[in-house]
Design a protein around this motif. Structure first.
Motif, mmCIF file in Angstrom:
data_model
loop_
_atom_site.group_PDB
_atom_site.id
_atom_site.type_symbol
_atom_site.label_atom_id
_atom_site.label_comp_id
_atom_site.label_asym_id
_atom_site.label_seq_id
_atom_site.Cartn_x
_atom_site.Cartn_y
_atom_site.Cartn_z
ATOM 1 N N VAL A 145 0.474 -7.151 -1.160
ATOM 2 C CA VAL A 145 1.412 -6.580 -2.117
ATOM 3 C C VAL A 145 0.602 -5.710 -3.072
ATOM 4 O O VAL A 145 -0.409 -6.157 -3.622
ATOM 5 C CB VAL A 145 2.167 -7.675 -2.893
ATOM 6 C CG1 VAL A 145 3.143 -7.046 -3.888
ATOM 7 C CG2 VAL A 145 2.915 -8.601 -1.929
ATOM 8 N N PHE A 146 1.024 -4.470 -3.258
ATOM 9 C CA PHE A 146 0.319 -3.569 -4.163
ATOM 10 C C PHE A 146 1.318 -2.943 -5.131
ATOM 11 O O PHE A 146 2.511 -2.859 -4.843
ATOM 12 C CB PHE A 146 -0.440 -2.479 -3.397
ATOM 13 C CG PHE A 146 0.453 -1.508 -2.659
ATOM 14 C CD1 PHE A 146 0.781 -0.281 -3.227
ATOM 15 C CD2 PHE A 146 0.972 -1.822 -1.406
ATOM 16 C CE1 PHE A 146 1.606 0.610 -2.552
ATOM 17 C CE2 PHE A 146 1.791 -0.937 -0.729
ATOM 18 C CZ PHE A 146 2.113 0.285 -1.309
ATOM 19 N N THR A 147 0.832 -2.512 -6.275
ATOM 20 C CA THR A 147 1.727 -1.973 -7.287
ATOM 21 C C THR A 147 1.863 -0.458 -7.177
ATOM 22 O O THR A 147 1.026 0.220 -6.587
ATOM 23 C CB THR A 147 1.240 -2.322 -8.710
ATOM 24 O OG1 THR A 147 -0.132 -1.965 -8.841
ATOM 25 C CG2 THR A 147 1.417 -3.787 -9.000
ATOM 26 N N THR A 148 2.939 0.049 -7.771
ATOM 27 C CA THR A 148 3.175 1.481 -7.854
ATOM 28 C C THR A 148 1.912 2.196 -8.345
ATOM 29 O O THR A 148 1.223 1.710 -9.234
ATOM 30 C CB THR A 148 4.315 1.751 -8.851
ATOM 31 O OG1 THR A 148 5.453 0.992 -8.460
ATOM 32 C CG2 THR A 148 4.681 3.213 -8.887
ATOM 33 N N MET A 166 5.267 -2.769 -1.514
ATOM 34 C CA MET A 166 4.985 -2.162 -2.806
ATOM 35 C C MET A 166 5.833 -2.852 -3.874
ATOM 36 O O MET A 166 7.034 -3.020 -3.701
ATOM 37 C CB MET A 166 5.280 -0.666 -2.812
ATOM 38 C CG MET A 166 4.881 0.004 -4.128
ATOM 39 S SD MET A 166 4.902 1.809 -4.093
ATOM 40 C CE MET A 166 6.665 2.128 -4.176
ATOM 41 N N HIS A 167 5.199 -3.252 -4.972
ATOM 42 C CA HIS A 167 5.883 -3.921 -6.080
ATOM 43 C C HIS A 167 6.006 -2.935 -7.232
ATOM 44 O O HIS A 167 5.011 -2.473 -7.779
ATOM 45 C CB HIS A 167 5.101 -5.153 -6.527
ATOM 46 C CG HIS A 167 5.890 -6.117 -7.359
ATOM 47 N ND1 HIS A 167 6.418 -5.780 -8.594
ATOM 48 C CD2 HIS A 167 6.261 -7.413 -7.132
ATOM 49 C CE1 HIS A 167 7.068 -6.823 -9.091
ATOM 50 N NE2 HIS A 167 6.985 -7.814 -8.220
ATOM 51 N N GLY A 168 7.230 -2.593 -7.608
ATOM 52 C CA GLY A 168 7.441 -1.660 -8.698
ATOM 53 C C GLY A 168 6.998 -2.230 -10.031
ATOM 54 O O GLY A 168 6.844 -3.448 -10.196
ATOM 55 N N ILE A 169 6.800 -1.326 -11.005
ATOM 56 C CA ILE A 169 6.452 -1.762 -12.362
ATOM 57 C C ILE A 169 7.469 -1.252 -13.380
ATOM 58 O O ILE A 169 7.318 -1.496 -14.573
ATOM 59 C CB ILE A 169 5.039 -1.296 -12.764
ATOM 60 C CG1 ILE A 169 4.933 0.230 -12.772
ATOM 61 C CG2 ILE A 169 3.996 -1.897 -11.836
ATOM 62 C CD1 ILE A 169 3.614 0.756 -13.330
#
Length: 409
Positions: A145-148, A166-169
């Motif tokens: 899992v990676f962030t925007t 993808m993990h939104g912020i």
């Protein structure tokens, strides 16, 4: 399921995902955070196992990138223009820095570029890839899992042959296909050619009423405010006797010395019959000189604990601050300084949950008028209430974790 979460050094990229990682642990999944710098310490303080995957000094690059972007901000942001570029389908790179200079400055950090996302990918994400790929394999991660903005996490997953999410912020920033050309050397080391395999899903924190036209919705998830823990002062445990206004400058701007307008902001806000709570680091507070009598300066108070008692918040437009205020239904006055902050500021204006002030030099009178409007305008307060209820009705992290488990299988 074994979930490896990859985050940039800035804690603003980590904290929006912490409730998701907690939910994954609660569901019995193994969770490990791959990051460096301030995010590494914050992950550990948040009860998460973490590994430093810095190949080179990515945290220093992140800091220098912040200094560079802040130094090159325009005298006035074109907020509607920033919003049009953000929502425009004709821009293949997605949102870029508003009014960015045409080229790097002589003392840019390694990999700096006018587009913040590409600079973050090349100057920061690229330094995390090698050790992250090795960690994915050694730890046998089932899902990355990676962030925007941190496409280095997606690149590492591709190199290791592991599915990713993808993990939104905050707002639904698109993925940036051009970052691969900014990291050709990293791709070559890991045999990655052509386009990356798309993430199997995107965890989407944006409520529908703030969603830009034309942007695709991902898996909806309620934004759960998390800003770290702290020992709360006694005064915060009782309701305020008069309207309380929070002034905060986030975690990045004070660290890069971008606090020159804070004195003007504080004096403009303090002109109201209100209690003003200024949250900033000790060095920034000491440089402001004597403060008005109705200003309470504190070194650090989590916004998730402070904002529920506030009638308004004045801030820089960071995603975490913007969405924490939205989640608590607090009117916002946004003074964007850098990066994605102009877009967040215009989103607040577009939805009617507050006002924005785009000039480098603050107009104290305009800001004071804005504070009065935020405290009294029923339309702003109603818009804030609507968005707060909309966020509350979105699926929680535990529901998204169930879908993550299915994606990894």
């Amino acid at each position: 399921m074994r979930v490896l979460f990859v985050a940039a050094p800035g804690v603003g990229h980590l904290m929006p995902a912490v409730p998701t990682l907690w939910a994954a642990q609660e569901a019995g999944h193994a969770v490990l955070v791959a990051t460096t710098g301030p995010s590494l310490e914050m992950a550990a303080r948040s009860g998460l196992a973490a590994v430093d995957v810095c190949d080179g000094d990515a945290a220093d690059t992140y800091h220098r990138l912040g200094v560079w972007i802040a130094k090159n901000r325009p005298d006035r942001y074109d907020l509607p223009g920033a919003w049009r570029r953000f929502v425009g389908t004709s821009n293949p790179r997605g949102p870029a820095t508003v009014d960015a200079p045409p080229g790097p400055a002589p003392d840019d950090p390694p990999g700096a570029a006018p587009d913040d996302a590409v600079a973050l990918a090349r100057g920061v994400g690229g330094q995390l890839v090698d050790r992250t790929v090795d960690l994915i394999r050694r730890w046998r991660a089932d899902l990355v899992v990676f962030t925007t903005f941190l496409s280095g996490g997606q690149l590492a997953a591709e190199a290791a042959g592991t599915p990713c999410v993808m993990h939104g912020i905050g707002l639904p920033y698109p993925t940036f296909s051009t970052v691969l050309s900014a990291m050709e050397d990293v791709c070559a080391r890991h045999g990655v050619t052509g386009a990356l395999t798309p993430p199997v899903a995107t965890v989407d924190l944006c409520p529908e009423s703030l969603r830009p036209r034309g942007s695709s919705a991902g898996w909806p998830m309620r934004y759960v405010p998390y800003n770290g823990g702290a020992v709360l002062p006694d005064w915060l445990c009782v309701p305020p006797r008069r309207p309380r206004i929070c002034v905060t400058w986030g975690s990045v701007l004070p660290a890069v010395g971008c606090t020159s307008m804070l004195r003007d902001v504080v004096e403009a806000v303090a002109a109201e019959e209100a209690e003003v709570v200024l949250t900033a680091g000790e060095p920034e507070l000491s440089g402001l000189g004597p403060l008005p009598p109705n200003v309470r300066a504190v070194d650090w108070v989590p916004l998730s604990a402070l904002l529920p008692s506030c009638a308004a918040v004045v801030h820089h437009g960071g995603s975490g601050t913007t969405f924490t205020a939205l989640a608590h239904g607090v009117p916002q006055l946004v003074l964007p300084q850098t990066a994605d902050q102009p877009v967040n500021a215009q989103a607040v204006v577009e939805r009617g949950t507050g006002m924005a002030f785009p000039d480098r030099d603050i107009d104290r009178g305009a800001l004071a008028d804005g504070v009065r409007r935020a405290l009294t305008d029923p339309r702003i307060r109603e818009a804030c209430r609507q968005v707060r209820e909309e966020i509350r009705a979105m699926p929680g992290p535990e529901q998204v974790v169930r879908r993550l488990s299915e994606a990894a299988s």
